[in-house]
Scaffold this motif. Sequence first.
Motif, PDB file in Angstrom:
ATOM      1  N   ALA A  10       0.825  -1.207   0.000  1.00 13.19           N
ATOM      2  CA  ALA A  10       0.000   0.000   0.000  1.00 13.19           C
ATOM      3  C   ALA A  10       0.858   1.255   0.000  1.00 13.19           C
ATOM      4  O   ALA A  10       2.044   1.224   0.336  1.00 13.19           O
ATOM      5  CB  ALA A  10      -0.917  -0.001   1.218  1.00 13.19           C
ATOM      6  N   ARG A  11       0.207   2.359  -0.357  1.00 18.83           N
ATOM      7  CA  ARG A  11       0.824   3.674  -0.262  1.00 18.83           C
ATOM      8  C   ARG A  11      -0.241   4.691   0.151  1.00 18.83           C
ATOM      9  O   ARG A  11      -1.199   4.925  -0.590  1.00 18.83           O
ATOM     10  CB  ARG A  11       1.459   4.083  -1.597  1.00 18.83           C
ATOM     11  N   LEU A  17      -7.116   0.815   4.761  1.00 18.69           N
ATOM     12  CA  LEU A  17      -6.296  -0.243   5.353  1.00 18.69           C
ATOM     13  C   LEU A  17      -6.975  -0.979   6.502  1.00 18.69           C
ATOM     14  O   LEU A  17      -6.836  -2.214   6.592  1.00 18.69           O
ATOM     15  CB  LEU A  17      -4.963   0.357   5.806  1.00 18.69           C
ATOM     16  N   PRO A  18      -7.705  -0.317   7.414  1.00 19.15           N
ATOM     17  CA  PRO A  18      -8.308  -1.068   8.525  1.00 19.15           C
ATOM     18  C   PRO A  18      -9.224  -2.200   8.084  1.00 19.15           C
ATOM     19  O   PRO A  18      -9.133  -3.321   8.613  1.00 19.15           O
ATOM     20  CB  PRO A  18      -9.071   0.020   9.298  1.00 19.15           C
ATOM     21  N   ASP A  19     -10.106  -1.954   7.122  1.00 21.48           N
ATOM     22  CA  ASP A  19     -11.016  -3.011   6.651  1.00 21.48           C
ATOM     23  C   ASP A  19     -10.254  -4.122   5.944  1.00 21.48           C
ATOM     24  O   ASP A  19     -10.605  -5.301   6.054  1.00 21.48           O
ATOM     25  CB  ASP A  19     -12.066  -2.418   5.712  1.00 21.48           C
ATOM     26  N   CYS A  20      -9.226  -3.742   5.207  1.00 22.82           N
ATOM     27  CA  CYS A  20      -8.409  -4.747   4.525  1.00 22.82           C
ATOM     28  C   CYS A  20      -7.708  -5.639   5.551  1.00 22.82           C
ATOM     29  O   CYS A  20      -7.717  -6.874   5.433  1.00 22.82           O
ATOM     30  CB  CYS A  20      -7.385  -4.053   3.627  1.00 22.82           C
ATOM     31  N   VAL A  79      -3.044  -9.316  -1.070  1.00 19.23           N
ATOM     32  CA  VAL A  79      -4.268  -8.523  -1.062  1.00 19.23           C
ATOM     33  C   VAL A  79      -3.885  -7.048  -1.129  1.00 19.23           C
ATOM     34  O   VAL A  79      -3.009  -6.600  -0.385  1.00 19.23           O
ATOM     35  CB  VAL A  79      -5.090  -8.788   0.220  1.00 19.23           C
ATOM     36  N   ASP A  80      -4.506  -6.295  -2.017  1.00 18.16           N
ATOM     37  CA  ASP A  80      -4.272  -4.859  -2.079  1.00 18.16           C
ATOM     38  C   ASP A  80      -5.175  -4.142  -1.085  1.00 18.16           C
ATOM     39  O   ASP A  80      -6.184  -4.691  -0.629  1.00 18.16           O
ATOM     40  CB  ASP A  80      -4.522  -4.338  -3.494  1.00 18.16           C
ATOM     41  N   ALA A  81      -4.838  -2.889  -0.782  1.00 14.40           N
ATOM     42  CA  ALA A  81      -5.598  -2.145   0.227  1.00 14.40           C
ATOM     43  C   ALA A  81      -7.045  -1.925  -0.176  1.00 14.40           C
ATOM     44  O   ALA A  81      -7.917  -1.757   0.697  1.00 14.40           O
ATOM     45  CB  ALA A  81      -4.917  -0.807   0.503  1.00 14.40           C
ATOM     46  N   ASP A  82      -7.331  -1.930  -1.469  1.00 16.58           N
ATOM     47  CA  ASP A  82      -8.710  -1.747  -1.925  1.00 16.58           C
ATOM     48  C   ASP A  82      -9.434  -3.078  -2.128  1.00 16.58           C
ATOM     49  O   ASP A  82     -10.460  -3.140  -2.792  1.00 16.58           O
ATOM     50  CB  ASP A  82      -8.759  -0.914  -3.205  1.00 16.58           C
ATOM     51  N   GLU A  83      -8.909  -4.143  -1.535  1.00 19.55           N
ATOM     52  CA  GLU A  83      -9.503  -5.469  -1.648  1.00 19.55           C
ATOM     53  C   GLU A  83      -9.812  -6.038  -0.261  1.00 19.55           C
ATOM     54  O   GLU A  83      -9.199  -5.658   0.736  1.00 19.55           O
ATOM     55  CB  GLU A  83      -8.554  -6.417  -2.388  1.00 19.55           C
ATOM     56  N   GLY A 164     -16.326 -18.262  -2.595  1.00 18.12           N
ATOM     57  CA  GLY A 164     -16.046 -16.916  -2.113  1.00 18.12           C
ATOM     58  C   GLY A 164     -15.422 -16.044  -3.173  1.00 18.12           C
ATOM     59  O   GLY A 164     -15.402 -16.377  -4.360  1.00 18.12           O
ATOM     60  N   ALA A 165     -14.888 -14.899  -2.750  1.00 17.83           N
ATOM     61  CA  ALA A 165     -14.271 -13.973  -3.697  1.00 17.83           C
ATOM     62  C   ALA A 165     -13.411 -12.955  -2.971  1.00 17.83           C
ATOM     63  O   ALA A 165     -13.625 -12.659  -1.788  1.00 17.83           O
ATOM     64  CB  ALA A 165     -15.335 -13.247  -4.515  1.00 17.83           C
ATOM     65  N   LEU A 166     -12.456 -12.447  -3.711  1.00 10.58           N
ATOM     66  CA  LEU A 166     -11.700 -11.282  -3.286  1.00 10.58           C
ATOM     67  C   LEU A 166     -12.523 -10.063  -3.702  1.00 10.58           C
ATOM     68  O   LEU A 166     -12.741  -9.837  -4.890  1.00 10.58           O
ATOM     69  CB  LEU A 166     -10.341 -11.280  -3.979  1.00 10.58           C
ATOM     70  N   ILE A 167     -13.028  -9.329  -2.728  1.00 14.69           N
ATOM     71  CA  ILE A 167     -13.867  -8.169  -3.018  1.00 14.69           C
ATOM     72  C   ILE A 167     -12.965  -7.012  -3.401  1.00 14.69           C
ATOM     73  O   ILE A 167     -12.157  -6.543  -2.592  1.00 14.69           O
ATOM     74  CB  ILE A 167     -14.732  -7.791  -1.803  1.00 14.69           C
ATOM     75  N   HIS A 168     -13.073  -6.544  -4.636  1.00 16.77           N
ATOM     76  CA  HIS A 168     -12.203  -5.485  -5.155  1.00 16.77           C
ATOM     77  C   HIS A 168     -13.011  -4.208  -5.340  1.00 16.77           C
ATOM     78  O   HIS A 168     -13.909  -4.151  -6.184  1.00 16.77           O
ATOM     79  CB  HIS A 168     -11.589  -5.917  -6.487  1.00 16.77           C
ATOM     80  N   LEU A 169     -12.698  -3.206  -4.541  1.00 16.77           N
ATOM     81  CA  LEU A 169     -13.357  -1.906  -4.648  1.00 16.77           C
ATOM     82  C   LEU A 169     -12.590  -1.099  -5.686  1.00 16.77           C
ATOM     83  O   LEU A 169     -11.781  -0.226  -5.365  1.00 16.77           O
ATOM     84  CB  LEU A 169     -13.367  -1.218  -3.282  1.00 16.77           C
ATOM     85  N   VAL A 170     -12.849  -1.391  -6.947  1.00 19.32           N
ATOM     86  CA  VAL A 170     -12.002  -0.917  -8.039  1.00 19.32           C
ATOM     87  C   VAL A 170     -11.987   0.606  -8.122  1.00 19.32           C
ATOM     88  O   VAL A 170     -10.933   1.243  -8.082  1.00 19.32           O
ATOM     89  CB  VAL A 170     -12.474  -1.500  -9.393  1.00 19.32           C
ATOM     90  N   ASP A 171     -13.158   1.198  -8.295  1.00 17.75           N
ATOM     91  CA  ASP A 171     -13.269   2.649  -8.466  1.00 17.75           C
ATOM     92  C   ASP A 171     -14.455   3.159  -7.657  1.00 17.75           C
ATOM     93  O   ASP A 171     -15.439   2.438  -7.454  1.00 17.75           O
ATOM     94  CB  ASP A 171     -13.467   3.012  -9.945  1.00 17.75           C
ATOM     95  N   ARG A 172     -14.391   4.415  -7.263  1.00 13.79           N
ATOM     96  CA  ARG A 172     -15.497   5.010  -6.517  1.00 13.79           C
ATOM     97  C   ARG A 172     -16.642   5.415  -7.448  1.00 13.79           C
ATOM     98  O   ARG A 172     -17.798   5.340  -7.084  1.00 13.79           O
ATOM     99  CB  ARG A 172     -15.003   6.222  -5.726  1.00 13.79           C
ATOM    100  N   ASP A 173     -16.294   5.860  -8.652  1.00 17.90           N
ATOM    101  CA  ASP A 173     -17.290   6.331  -9.618  1.00 17.90           C
ATOM    102  C   ASP A 173     -16.631   6.409 -10.988  1.00 17.90           C
ATOM    103  O   ASP A 173     -15.475   5.999 -11.162  1.00 17.90           O
ATOM    104  CB  ASP A 173     -17.855   7.701  -9.205  1.00 17.90           C
TER     105      ASP A 173
END
Length: 254
Positions: A10-11, A17-20, A79-83, A164-173
Motif C-alpha cells: 500500500a501507499r 487499510l483497517p477493513d483490509c 491482497v491490495d488495500a482496496d480489496e 467466495g471472492a476477493l472483493i475489489h473496490l475498483v473505483d469510486r465512480d
Amino acid sequence: MTRLSALIVARNEEARLPDCLASVAFADEVVVVLDRSIDDSAAIAAVARAKVVEGAWELEGERRNAGLDACTGDWIIEVDADERVNEPLARAIRQTIATSPHAWHQVPVDNYVGDRLIRHGWAGSFGTTSVPRLSRKGAKRWRPQRVHPGLDWTGREGPKITEGALIHLVDRDISDMLRRLDKYSSAKAADLLATGEIGTLRANVRRFFSRGFKSYVSRKGYREGGWGVLLALCTGAFPLLSYLKAALEPERHR
C-alpha cells in the motif's frame, strides 16, 4: 500446521487499510509493505500486529517482491488495500493450502464501482475476474515493471478456487475510473520507453478495437448496459493511450 502469510502492499491508504487488515485476520502472519507512505498507515498496521516493511520503490514489481521476501509462511495470499477477503474465500484458502500439492492457485474476484457489483466486461489490463494471488513461498516473482508487472513461476498451477471472492473496490465512480486509466497509461508509457520498444500507432489502434470487442462481446460486457460500454472503452483505450503518451510526450514519462 501449514502457515499462511497475508501480504498487503500500500501507499497512503489509511482510510482503506483497517477493513483490509480485518479481512485477512485469519492468516497466521500479516505483512504490510508501505511505499513512501506519509499518513498513519504504519500505525494502523502496527495496531493490527502486522509486520511493517517501509521503503521506496520505483517499480511495482520490486515493491511486491520485497513483500514476498518478508513473508515467512508456507503460503502467501496477496491482497491490495482496496480489496477484502470475504469469509467463504478465507475458508477456501485454508482448505486449499492444507491439501494442495501445487505451487499456486487463481482466486476469484468480485469487482465493484461504488456500490455496484460489475460481473462482466473486465478484460486485459483494466480489470480481471480472477488473479493468481495464492502461492507457495518462493514460487512467485514479479517482474520489474511499473504497472501490471508480469510473473515468473516455479512449480505447477493448481485448480482455481471457486468459493467466495476477493472483493475489489475498483473505483469510486466514473471519474475515478477515468483517473485510473490516466494513471495506469502514464505508468505503462514509462515501461514502454524503458524497453525502447513502444510499438506502432497502427498496431495500437487495432488493439483498441480488438480489446474493446473482447470486453464488450467475448467477456459479455453488454450485460452491464452502459457500464459495459464504459469498460470496453477503457479496456481498448489503455494500450492506445499508453502508446500515444510514450510517442508524443516521451519527456514527461521517462
